[in-house]
Design an enzyme around this catalytic site. Structure first.
Site, short mmCIF file in Angstrom:
data_model
loop_
_atom_site.label_atom_id
_atom_site.label_comp_id
_atom_site.label_asym_id
_atom_site.label_seq_id
_atom_site.Cartn_x
_atom_site.Cartn_y
_atom_site.Cartn_z
N SER A 35 -25.69 0.46 -43.29
CA SER A 35 -25.95 0.71 -44.72
C SER A 35 -27.19 1.57 -44.96
CB SER A 35 -26.03 -0.61 -45.49
OG SER A 35 -24.82 -1.30 -45.40
N LYS A 79 -15.72 7.43 -38.84
CA LYS A 79 -14.71 6.38 -38.59
C LYS A 79 -13.31 6.95 -38.89
CE LYS A 79 -18.19 3.05 -39.84
NZ LYS A 79 -18.48 1.68 -40.20
N GLU A 116 -27.47 -1.42 -34.37
CA GLU A 116 -26.72 -1.62 -35.61
C GLU A 116 -26.45 -3.10 -35.80
OE1 GLU A 116 -24.45 2.20 -36.66
OE2 GLU A 116 -23.17 1.08 -35.31
N HIS A 162 -19.29 0.72 -30.35
CA HIS A 162 -19.47 0.41 -31.77
C HIS A 162 -18.98 -1.02 -32.04
CE1 HIS A 162 -19.07 0.53 -36.12
NE2 HIS A 162 -19.91 1.55 -36.09
N GLY A 217 -21.61 -1.41 -43.28
CA GLY A 217 -20.63 -1.31 -44.36
C GLY A 217 -20.74 -2.41 -45.40
N GLU A 271 -17.24 -2.20 -34.29
CA GLU A 271 -15.82 -2.30 -34.69
C GLU A 271 -14.92 -2.25 -33.46
OE1 GLU A 271 -16.00 0.88 -37.56
OE2 GLU A 271 -17.27 -0.39 -38.82
N ASN A 304 -20.97 8.91 -38.41
CA ASN A 304 -19.75 8.31 -37.86
C ASN A 304 -18.73 8.24 -38.99
OD1 ASN A 304 -17.77 6.76 -36.71
ND2 ASN A 304 -18.98 4.88 -36.61
C1 PEP Z 1 -21.62 2.48 -38.64
O1 PEP Z 1 -20.47 2.10 -38.71
O2 PEP Z 1 -22.05 2.98 -37.58
C2 PEP Z 1 -22.47 2.34 -39.83
C3 PEP Z 1 -23.75 2.37 -39.67
O3 PEP Z 1 -21.82 2.18 -41.04
P1 PEP Z 1 -22.49 2.12 -42.50
O4 PEP Z 1 -23.54 3.18 -42.56
O5 PEP Z 1 -21.35 2.40 -43.43
O6 PEP Z 1 -23.05 0.74 -42.65
#
Ligand code: PEP
Length: 252
Positions: free
Chosen positions: A215, A11, A169, A97, A175, A99, A9
């Protein structure tokens, strides 16, 4: 049997030439990388979908979008419909997601409508779920994830559900550099699979890919993916570097 999937992703990252560069690096490196049975997916910003899907024919990744409108078509400025995505020859689309849920106040009901739009246009939804830190601290993670799965997905028939990919997630891990432990990931993935089995039966549950996101990086992917119910990852930050992304995809 379910697929191993590693999806990136991107983003809202990369300008046009950086995106072009990353796609070219992936294509080049994939020529000499053995991913085994792992399906690689990249989800760039919508503006670069064509750039990515033009290359995906010749190489080894599939392309997804990061979001879709809940509406068919019409006066919805700035939105992109499933019909439009279908015409871009892509295969997947992320929905729900954290976000989008946090900054755009998306509800489970809207997410359910987005899933319907995607299925209507033969696109496979990657549906995100996960609790925020306060919910985990209050031991409400199972309740929250159950509500997201039931309200977002359980209106589907078993046949429709076969096209669903789920991404667990935990929001506190996205992040932040804080990763769920392999035990926390396995516990939640097994719980999600049990919800699916209860609703649609063991075969559908066994065939559903459930990805971990938050992460995930080359240094922790192996221990996360070693769990029996973790079928891959949805990768944010680490998908922006070809070497890191491919190292994660090789972690099974
Ligand atoms: C995400 O936004 O789907 C995600 C897993 O981000 P990150 O790997 O940066 O934590």
């Amino acid at each position: 049997m379910r697929k191993h999937i590693v999806a990136g992703n991107w983003k809202m990252n990369k300008n046009f030439s950086e995106a072009d560069d990353l796609i070219n690096q992936l294509v080049e490196k994939l020529e000499s990388t053995d991913l085994g049975d792992t399906q690689l997916i990249i989800c760039p910003p919508a503006l670069y979908i064509e750039l990515a899907s033009d290359q995906s024919d010749e190489s080894y990744f599939m392309v997804g979008a990061q979001d879709v409108s809940e509406h068919d078509n019409g006066a919805y400025t700035g939105e992109i419909s499933a019909d439009m995505l279908e015409n871009m020859a892509i295969d997947y689309c992320i929905v729900g997601h954290s976000e989008r849920r946090a900054y755009h106040h998306e509800t489970d009901e809207q997410i359910a409508r987005k899933v319907d739009q995607l299925l209507k246009h033969d696109l496979r939804p990657i549906v995100c779920c996960g609790e925020v830190l306060e919910e985990r601290e209050a031991n409400k993670q199972f309740e929250v994830v159950k509500r997201q799965i039931v309200d977002g997905l359980f209106h589907l028939t078993a046949e429709q559900f076969a096209d669903i990919v789920i991404a667990y997630e935990p929001v506190w891990a996205i992040g932040t550099g804080k990763t769920a432990t392999p035990e926390q990931a396995q516990e939640m993935h097994a719980y999600i699979r049990s919800l699916i089995a209860e609703k649609y039966g063991a075969e559908v549950a066994d065939n559903t890919s459930i990805l971990y996101g938050g992460s995930c990086k080359p240094s922790n992917a192996k221990e996360l993916f070693a769990n029996p119910d973790v079928d891959g990852g949805l990768i944010g930050g680490a998908s922006l570097k070809a070497d890191d992304f491919l190292a994660i995809a090789q972690s099974f």
